[in-house]
Design an enzyme around this catalytic site. Sequence first.
Site, short mmCIF file in Angstrom:
data_model
loop_
_atom_site.label_atom_id
_atom_site.label_comp_id
_atom_site.label_asym_id
_atom_site.label_seq_id
_atom_site.Cartn_x
_atom_site.Cartn_y
_atom_site.Cartn_z
N CYS A 12 11.68 1.90 31.41
CA CYS A 12 10.79 0.75 31.50
C CYS A 12 11.56 -0.38 32.20
CB CYS A 12 10.37 0.31 30.10
SG CYS A 12 11.83 -0.11 29.09
N CYS A 96 14.86 -7.93 26.19
CA CYS A 96 13.63 -7.75 26.97
C CYS A 96 12.65 -8.90 26.66
CB CYS A 96 12.98 -6.42 26.60
SG CYS A 96 11.40 -6.16 27.42
N HIS A 124 15.50 0.08 12.18
CA HIS A 124 15.66 0.17 13.63
C HIS A 124 16.20 -1.17 14.13
CE1 HIS A 124 14.60 0.21 17.91
NE2 HIS A 124 14.60 1.53 17.81
N GLU A 126 15.67 -3.01 16.70
CA GLU A 126 14.71 -4.04 17.13
C GLU A 126 14.04 -4.69 15.91
OE1 GLU A 126 11.49 -2.90 19.91
OE2 GLU A 126 10.30 -4.40 18.85
N THR A 160 7.79 -3.01 19.27
CA THR A 160 7.21 -2.87 20.62
C THR A 160 6.89 -1.43 21.00
OG1 THR A 160 9.44 -2.80 21.54
CG2 THR A 160 8.33 -4.95 21.54
N CYS A 190 4.52 -3.14 23.57
CA CYS A 190 4.74 -3.49 24.98
C CYS A 190 3.91 -2.60 25.90
CB CYS A 190 6.22 -3.43 25.33
SG CYS A 190 6.87 -1.77 25.55
N SER A 218 16.28 7.74 20.20
CA SER A 218 15.28 6.90 20.85
C SER A 218 13.95 6.95 20.09
CB SER A 218 15.09 7.37 22.29
OG SER A 218 13.87 6.86 22.81
N ASN A 220 11.03 5.54 20.88
CA ASN A 220 9.82 5.79 21.67
C ASN A 220 9.76 7.23 22.16
OD1 ASN A 220 10.42 5.79 24.81
ND2 ASN A 220 11.84 4.37 23.85
N SER A 262 14.20 5.17 27.74
CA SER A 262 15.65 5.05 27.94
C SER A 262 16.22 6.27 28.68
CB SER A 262 16.34 4.87 26.59
OG SER A 262 15.90 5.86 25.69
S1 SF4 Z 1 10.32 -0.42 25.58
FE1 SF4 Z 1 11.50 -2.20 24.88
S2 SF4 Z 1 12.78 -2.74 26.60
FE2 SF4 Z 1 11.17 -1.41 27.41
S3 SF4 Z 1 9.57 -2.85 28.13
FE3 SF4 Z 1 9.08 -2.24 26.03
S4 SF4 Z 1 9.98 -3.86 24.79
FE4 SF4 Z 1 10.94 -3.98 26.80
#
Ligand code: SF4
Length: 280
Positions: A12, A96, A124, A126, A160, A190, A218, A220, A262
């Site tokens: 990202c 970010c 986590h 974040e 996010t 996000c 990770s 996500n 990532s």
């Molecule tokens: S995954 Fe995390 S670092 Fe990537 S755009 Fe979304 S908030 Fe930002």
Amino acid sequence: MEVVRASAMGFCFGVRDALEIAMTLERPEETTLYGALVHNEEVEVALAARGFRKVAEGERRGGVATPRALITAHGISERERSALRASGAELVDTTCPLVRRAHDAALALQSAGFHVVVLGRAGHVEVRGLTGDLASFTVVGSAAEVQRWPHAKLGVIAQTTVPEREAAELLRAIRAANPDAEVQFRDTICEPTKQRQRAVEALVREVDVVVVVGGRSSHNTKQLALTCQRAGKPVHWVQGPEELEARWFEGCAKVGLTAGTSTPDERIAAVEVALLALRE
Ligand code: SF4
């Protein structure tokens, strides 16, 4: 065997920008990465090769042994930022902007008298940053953790990288369990996460099996794999081509390929090449 790429996957902009800062920063040996810059082992090795020092996420104590500290894209609380400054460290901040937006939403809800509920994974990095400046909060990772809370006002935000569908389910459960509370939701998921989730939802409908590429830690990447599982599609989460097994694809005409935010482009390409080689 055909390999079908998800329409959105991989790095990202938040990770890309943070990495660019780290890879072009002068005197990396004088800088400590304050946690994992990205949750990807290959990238971490490249950063270590540049000479960066590193404090593991679980060992952050508000100080570093170098003149500079680099705050990762996951962000940290203001409390932690102040502790780092007080220790004399100069800060290189790669938080970010979409994580900052989530921090702002949480603080605004708190200022307006809401008990903040964060949808996400407790512990986590974040989420620790998001909650570090809050006086009153709860982290909810599953519907089983939703309770009737003794608060008249519940302000809900999301980590996010939580899938939209999961956030919607949790929000419904929170509203149902707290019928007398004023519940307000700020959508802090996000856009890159939304795009990648929607892309994998479309992908699973098209293919026989999915390969998800990304680091084991990770969040996500895990969510992408879970989305495939929920859709009833066979899914294999690999960190690189060396983990692929030919037997996973026997009888498959179409293999879907996706990757966490990532995962470097080169790693995705290497997995794709290895998948295509399997048909030979
Ligand atoms: S995954 Fe995390 S670092 Fe990537 S755009 Fe979304 S908030 Fe930002």
